[in-house]
Scaffold this active site. Sequence first.
Site, PDB file in Angstrom:
ATOM      1  CB  SER A 144      15.489   4.021   5.236  1.00 38.01           C
ATOM      2  OG  SER A 144      16.199   4.074   6.452  1.00 38.01           O
ATOM      3  CG  ASP A 272      19.845  10.697   6.952  1.00 37.27           C
ATOM      4  OD1 ASP A 272      19.489  10.421   8.109  1.00 37.27           O
ATOM      5  OD2 ASP A 272      19.391  10.114   5.950  1.00 37.27           O
ATOM      6  CG  HIS A 300      16.255   9.057   7.653  1.00 37.88           C
ATOM      7  ND1 HIS A 300      17.314   8.462   7.004  1.00 37.88           N
ATOM      8  CD2 HIS A 300      15.320   8.083   7.835  1.00 37.88           C
ATOM      9  CE1 HIS A 300      17.043   7.173   6.810  1.00 37.88           C
ATOM     10  NE2 HIS A 300      15.845   6.925   7.285  1.00 37.88           N
TER      11      HIS A 300
END
Length: 346
Positions: A144, A272, A300
Amino acid sequence: MRERRQQTGFIPPRGLTSPHVQTLLPRLLPRPRIARVGEILELPDGDFVELNWIRPAPAKPEAPIFVLFHGLEGSFQSPYARWLLATASGMGWRTLLMHFRGCGKRPNRLPRAYHSGDTADAYWLISELSRRYPKALKVAAGVSLGGNMLLKLVAEQGGGGLDLAGAIVISAPLDLATSAERLHRGFSRIYERHLLNALKRKVAPRLARGELPLALDNHGLARIDSLRGYDDAVTAPLHGFCDAADYYRRASAGRLLGEVELPTLIVHADDDPFMPAGLFERLPEPADAVRVEITHHGGHVGFMEWRNRRLQPWLTRRLAHELACWADTGASWQSAMERHLSRTDN
């Protein structure tokens, strides 16, 4: 897209294809128990980051090294961190996680914290690893926010600027502006609220003590209702950006995809909920050194699959395959290095 391909290795279980189910499932499942030892790594500006080294560690100093960079307000306790660290350590790699400033057990010392484009601390860590373990092959992964930071770092440093053999980037918001917009819509606002509350809890005591040079008090902080608003009021002024738009433009790593020289794997789910669909259609063509693997599902940092009669993260399987390839490469590299040193000594 030249290096884009659909990765067929990830197949979500029937009934678990929703991006939100995939995103939230890891938080509900048991995480591997792994031993660790902490280290304070002092930084050139007087601040520090906390490292977690996984134990047991390999005895040989030339053992390969895997370093992980977590996401926004993540830590060693994040589900993906425990799984990825356990996988690398179980394969015989010297394994560690770097907490971004203030994300470990202690608050950082300086007003500045960390952000998606702040590559200096990671660069310092990798340089320190190179000093301690000059003969070890090193691979870094970022998840991320940590993935955006890592891609930006390898793009900035070129093929020979880092003592890394490769990089792995997972579920990274490579276009920060569109990610902020996506998180402010629909069900994704649940994730935005969670992240925003975590950020506020950390900064509120420092505002109250007058430690931060911001034109903001706790009443103003409480009124912020979006990540973009937070970045406008806190992230940008603390780190030298004009505003959130300036921060997003300069810190987003996606614009640098064509400049990456280090072998890099990017893993991304097209559903996502932190990012718009078709993200890579908005970005420049990746360089030849970049391999982009895009799954239809996964959410995600989810990628949960049914394996061995239980739910498990497919990311561990994907990481194990990638590290095994690097270990084979590293064995050849190590032999060549030893031959070179032998000739030099003679």
